[in-house]
Write a protein that holds these residues in place. Structure first.
Motif, PDB file in Angstrom:
ATOM      1  N   GLY A  49      44.483   8.418   4.347  1.00 20.17           N
ATOM      2  CA  GLY A  49      43.326   7.546   4.119  1.00 20.17           C
ATOM      3  C   GLY A  49      43.319   6.964   2.723  1.00 20.17           C
ATOM      4  N   MET A  50      43.677   7.773   1.736  1.00 20.82           N
ATOM      5  CA  MET A  50      43.719   7.278   0.357  1.00 20.82           C
ATOM      6  C   MET A  50      44.832   6.242   0.197  1.00 20.82           C
ATOM      7  N   GLY A  51      45.948   6.446   0.874  1.00 21.53           N
ATOM      8  CA  GLY A  51      47.012   5.448   0.846  1.00 21.53           C
ATOM      9  C   GLY A  51      46.577   4.152   1.504  1.00 21.53           C
ATOM     10  N   PHE A  52      45.829   4.257   2.595  1.00 26.47           N
ATOM     11  CA  PHE A  52      45.308   3.080   3.286  1.00 26.47           C
ATOM     12  C   PHE A  52      44.351   2.305   2.375  1.00 26.47           C
ATOM     13  N   VAL A  53      43.498   3.012   1.655  1.00 29.47           N
ATOM     14  CA  VAL A  53      42.573   2.365   0.726  1.00 29.47           C
ATOM     15  C   VAL A  53      43.337   1.693  -0.405  1.00 29.47           C
ATOM     16  N   ALA A  54      44.340   2.370  -0.946  1.00 24.64           N
ATOM     17  CA  ALA A  54      45.152   1.786  -2.016  1.00 24.64           C
ATOM     18  C   ALA A  54      45.856   0.528  -1.527  1.00 24.64           C
ATOM     19  N   MET A  55      46.358   0.562  -0.315  1.00 25.57           N
ATOM     20  CA  MET A  55      47.029  -0.602   0.253  1.00 25.57           C
ATOM     21  C   MET A  55      46.031  -1.746   0.463  1.00 25.57           C
ATOM     22  N   GLY A  56      44.839  -1.425   0.902  1.00 22.92           N
ATOM     23  CA  GLY A  56      43.823  -2.444   1.128  1.00 22.92           C
ATOM     24  C   GLY A  56      43.325  -3.075  -0.156  1.00 22.92           C
ATOM     25  N   LEU A  57      43.178  -2.271  -1.197  1.00 23.51           N
ATOM     26  CA  LEU A  57      42.680  -2.798  -2.477  1.00 23.51           C
ATOM     27  C   LEU A  57      43.714  -3.658  -3.191  1.00 23.51           C
ATOM     28  N   THR A  58      44.992  -3.326  -3.035  1.00 24.01           N
ATOM     29  CA  THR A  58      46.031  -4.052  -3.762  1.00 24.01           C
ATOM     30  C   THR A  58      46.717  -5.119  -2.930  1.00 24.01           C
ATOM     31  N   ASP A  59      46.484  -5.136  -1.626  1.00 25.08           N
ATOM     32  CA  ASP A  59      47.184  -6.047  -0.710  1.00 25.08           C
ATOM     33  C   ASP A  59      48.697  -5.922  -0.829  1.00 25.08           C
ATOM     34  N   ASN A  60      49.157  -4.704  -1.095  1.00 17.65           N
ATOM     35  CA  ASN A  60      50.577  -4.460  -1.267  1.00 17.65           C
ATOM     36  C   ASN A  60      50.925  -3.159  -0.539  1.00 17.65           C
ATOM     37  N   GLY A  61      51.775  -3.255   0.465  1.00 17.08           N
ATOM     38  CA  GLY A  61      52.157  -2.083   1.233  1.00 17.08           C
ATOM     39  C   GLY A  61      52.901  -1.044   0.420  1.00 17.08           C
ATOM     40  N   LEU A  62      53.683  -1.506  -0.537  1.00  8.92           N
ATOM     41  CA  LEU A  62      54.431  -0.559  -1.375  1.00  8.92           C
ATOM     42  C   LEU A  62      53.503   0.266  -2.269  1.00  8.92           C
ATOM     43  N   MET A  63      52.394  -0.303  -2.682  1.00  9.02           N
ATOM     44  CA  MET A  63      51.433   0.462  -3.485  1.00  9.02           C
ATOM     45  C   MET A  63      50.785   1.565  -2.641  1.00  9.02           C
ATOM     46  N   GLY A  64      50.504   1.258  -1.398  1.00  8.94           N
ATOM     47  CA  GLY A  64      49.962   2.282  -0.505  1.00  8.94           C
ATOM     48  C   GLY A  64      50.959   3.398  -0.278  1.00  8.94           C
ATOM     49  N   LEU A  65      52.223   3.018  -0.087  1.00 10.53           N
ATOM     50  CA  LEU A  65      53.278   4.013   0.103  1.00 10.53           C
ATOM     51  C   LEU A  65      53.470   4.852  -1.161  1.00 10.53           C
ATOM     52  N   ALA A  66      53.413   4.202  -2.312  1.00  8.17           N
ATOM     53  CA  ALA A  66      53.550   4.926  -3.582  1.00  8.17           C
ATOM     54  C   ALA A  66      52.388   5.896  -3.787  1.00  8.17           C
ATOM     55  N   ALA A  67      51.189   5.473  -3.423  1.00  7.50           N
ATOM     56  CA  ALA A  67      50.023   6.347  -3.559  1.00  7.50           C
ATOM     57  C   ALA A  67      50.163   7.575  -2.661  1.00  7.50           C
ATOM     58  N   VAL A  68      50.624   7.369  -1.435  1.00  4.98           N
ATOM     59  CA  VAL A  68      50.816   8.490  -0.506  1.00  4.98           C
ATOM     60  C   VAL A  68      51.890   9.436  -1.033  1.00  4.98           C
ATOM     61  N   ALA A  69      52.990   8.879  -1.522  1.00 10.46           N
ATOM     62  CA  ALA A  69      54.076   9.719  -2.048  1.00 10.46           C
ATOM     63  C   ALA A  69      53.602  10.527  -3.253  1.00 10.46           C
ATOM     64  N   LEU A  70      52.847   9.899  -4.141  1.00  9.14           N
ATOM     65  CA  LEU A  70      52.340  10.589  -5.327  1.00  9.14           C
ATOM     66  C   LEU A  70      51.366  11.706  -4.942  1.00  9.14           C
ATOM     67  N   LEU A  71      50.440  11.402  -4.058  1.00  5.03           N
ATOM     68  CA  LEU A  71      49.472  12.415  -3.639  1.00  5.03           C
ATOM     69  C   LEU A  71      50.138  13.567  -2.895  1.00  5.03           C
ATOM     70  N   LEU A  72      51.128  13.250  -2.077  1.00  6.59           N
ATOM     71  CA  LEU A  72      51.853  14.292  -1.360  1.00  6.59           C
ATOM     72  C   LEU A  72      52.617  15.197  -2.319  1.00  6.59           C
ATOM     73  N   ALA A  73      53.225  14.604  -3.345  1.00  3.99           N
ATOM     74  CA  ALA A  73      53.944  15.398  -4.345  1.00  3.99           C
ATOM     75  C   ALA A  73      52.985  16.299  -5.118  1.00  3.99           C
ATOM     76  N   ILE A  74      51.828  15.768  -5.479  1.00  7.39           N
ATOM     77  CA  ILE A  74      50.834  16.566  -6.206  1.00  7.39           C
ATOM     78  C   ILE A  74      50.370  17.736  -5.343  1.00  7.39           C
TER      79      ILE A  74
END
Length: 67
Positions: free
Chosen positions: A19-44
């Motif tokens: 969900g947080m990745g989806f929000v990041a993707m929606g706010l930035t209009d960039n799919g790679l930002m959503g993917l990066a957010a998911v990867a970062l949160l998953l690593a944390i």
């Protein structure tokens, strides 16, 4: 039912991360930002679990005399 109860925290955390990745993707209009957010949160999350891991007892299986 035990499986559902034990796996529910992981399913909820996964849903939250997605969900947080989806929000990041929606706010930035960039799919790679959503993917990066998911990867970062998953690593944390993975590092947090690894840091708090409780060592498990190792059991030695005893051989029965009849085998």
């Amino acid at each position: 039912m035990d499986h559902v109860i034990t796996q529910l925290p992981y399913a909820l955390i996964s849903a939250l991360i997605a969900g947080m990745g989806f929000v990041a993707m929606g706010l930035t209009d960039n799919g790679l930002m959503g993917l990066a957010a998911v990867a970062l949160l998953l690593a944390i999350f993975a590092l947090a679990l690894r840091k708090n891991k409780v060592p498990q007892k190792q059991t030695v299986m005893e051989e029965s005399p009849g085998r």
